[in-house]
Write a protein that holds these residues in place. Structure first.
Motif, PDB file in Angstrom:
ATOM      1  N   PRO A 217       0.533  -1.699  -0.104  1.00 54.64           N
ATOM      2  CA  PRO A 217      -0.165  -0.040   0.095  1.00 54.64           C
ATOM      3  C   PRO A 217       1.019   1.206  -0.376  1.00 54.64           C
ATOM      4  O   PRO A 217       0.709   2.745  -0.761  1.00 54.64           O
ATOM      5  N   VAL A 218       2.376   0.851   1.086  1.00 51.94           N
ATOM      6  CA  VAL A 218       3.469   2.506   0.752  1.00 51.94           C
ATOM      7  C   VAL A 218       3.458   3.298  -0.419  1.00 51.94           C
ATOM      8  O   VAL A 218       3.341   3.384  -1.074  1.00 51.94           O
ATOM      9  N   TYR A 219       3.732   1.496  -1.249  1.00 54.05           N
ATOM     10  CA  TYR A 219       4.129   1.862  -2.572  1.00 54.05           C
ATOM     11  C   TYR A 219       3.061   2.415  -3.496  1.00 54.05           C
ATOM     12  O   TYR A 219       3.530   2.723  -4.549  1.00 54.05           O
ATOM     13  N   ALA A 220       2.370   1.694  -3.601  1.00 49.61           N
ATOM     14  CA  ALA A 220       0.992   1.899  -4.715  1.00 49.61           C
ATOM     15  C   ALA A 220       0.652   3.510  -4.384  1.00 49.61           C
ATOM     16  O   ALA A 220       0.201   3.643  -5.134  1.00 49.61           O
ATOM     17  N   ARG A 221       0.606   3.867  -2.788  1.00 47.28           N
ATOM     18  CA  ARG A 221       0.041   5.334  -2.869  1.00 47.28           C
ATOM     19  C   ARG A 221       1.374   6.142  -3.238  1.00 47.28           C
ATOM     20  O   ARG A 221       1.817   7.634  -3.960  1.00 47.28           O
ATOM     21  N   GLU A 222       3.103   5.854  -3.384  1.00 41.63           N
ATOM     22  CA  GLU A 222       4.423   6.713  -3.612  1.00 41.63           C
ATOM     23  C   GLU A 222       3.768   6.833  -5.923  1.00 41.63           C
ATOM     24  O   GLU A 222       4.268   7.704  -5.636  1.00 41.63           O
ATOM     25  N   ASP A 224       0.703   6.431  -7.570  1.00 34.04           N
ATOM     26  CA  ASP A 224      -0.160   6.596  -7.555  1.00 34.04           C
ATOM     27  C   ASP A 224       0.083   8.353  -8.004  1.00 34.04           C
ATOM     28  O   ASP A 224      -0.559   9.298  -8.408  1.00 34.04           O
ATOM     29  N   GLY A 225       1.074   9.047  -6.379  1.00 35.93           N
ATOM     30  CA  GLY A 225       0.784  10.606  -6.475  1.00 35.93           C
ATOM     31  C   GLY A 225       2.032  10.705  -6.543  1.00 35.93           C
ATOM     32  O   GLY A 225       3.018  12.238  -7.246  1.00 35.93           O
TER      33      GLY A 225
END
Length: 290
Positions: A217-222, A224-225
């Motif tokens: 989830p951390v990497y996905a947020r990075e 996506d952002g």
């Protein structure tokens, strides 16, 4: 409520598991396979065996195929093409998004309602409450047959009306499998080189996979952002560790050459200015210019 009749085309290990789940759930199940002998265990369970694929398709409003590729699926169903009109065709095979779109167009041209899907687990897990299957395509097919399809796995998801979404996610998620397994096999060879049992590392490998899962989830947020500056684990950190892989290979006589493209990816990311960024910045290097 009367159980929906279903036909399963393709009786490899996964197809057999799918058909068995339908039979055990009380659905009148017809099966067909090029090698007819594979139907015998399912017939013993109560399934009907169609001698011809045309008869198999005619037997049910819901046709579930489990063949290797989309091409294999179309070839197997071609003799029964005229009987697909008005029926729901659900494909549970491997293949690219382009293959899914081609098959959706082929099925639509024959008057069939199309849903592409994927089973994200092994055959022995079919029917379990937490087994994931996702589908894409005609939502009316999913809504009409959702209760029947949920027999195959309790975590059943419709991704959207676009016919290729299941194939896209199948390949996107599946891309993690071989690198993860190859890493485990490399570790297994290194442990064996010291005269140790591979089973001794299973608990630790499991913990490692749980840690990786927690980071997704951390990497996905990075990603996506598009912000990689908060680097808990940087590209440079991974790059520094690459030398240890070569040392391990020399000490244990294990071939680590399969890692060379990954190390090259790290170097290219650093050269592109991502050295101090999160390892998730590799996504930017993997993404080719339009």
């Amino acid at each position: 409520m009367t159980a929906t009749p279903v036909t399963v085309i393709g009786l490899g290990s996964m197809g057999t598991a799918l058909a068995g789940a339908f039979v055990e759930a009380g659905h009148p199940t017809t099966v067909w396979n090029r090698t007819a002998a594979k139907a015998a265990p399912l017939v013993a369970m109560g399934a009907g065996h169609a001698r011809a694929v045309e008869d198999a398709v005619a037997a049910s409003p819901l046709i579930v195929t489990c063949l290797t590729t989309f091409d294999d699926t179309r070839r197997a169903l071609e003799p029964a093409a005229a009987r697909l009109r008005g029926r729901a065709l659900v494909t549970l095979n491997s293949g690219s998004p382009a293959g899914a779109r081609e098959t959706a167009a082929w099925a639509g041209g024959l008057g069939a309602r199309f849903l592409a899907g994927a089973v994200k687990n092994v055959p022995s897990a079919v029917g379990a409450p937490d087994t994931l299957l996702y589908y894409s395509g005609d939502r009316s097919v999913f809504e009409e047959f959702e209760a029947t399809l949920r027999v195959l796995g309790g975590d059943t998801v419709h991704l959207g009306e676009e016919s290729d979404l299941a194939a896209l996610y199948e390949m996107a998620v599946g891309a993690m499998l071989l690198p993860a397994l190859a890493g485990f096999f490399q570790g297994a060879a290194a442990v064996q080189a010291r005269g140790l049992e591979v089973s001794s590392m299973v608990r630790f490998a499991g913990k490692w996979l749980e840690m990786i899962k927690s980071l997704l989830p951390v990497y996905a947020r990075e990603i996506d952002g598009g912000d990689y500056t908060d680097a808990a684990s940087s590209v440079n950190l991974f790059l520094a560790g690459a030398a240890h892989d070569a040392e391990l290979g020399e000490e244990t006589n294990v071939d680590t050459a399969w890692l060379a493209p990954l190390h090259d990816l790290l170097r290219r990311a650093a050269e592109a200015g991502h050295g101090d960024h999160s390892i998730s910045a590799l996504t930017e290097v993997l993404r080719k210019p339009a």
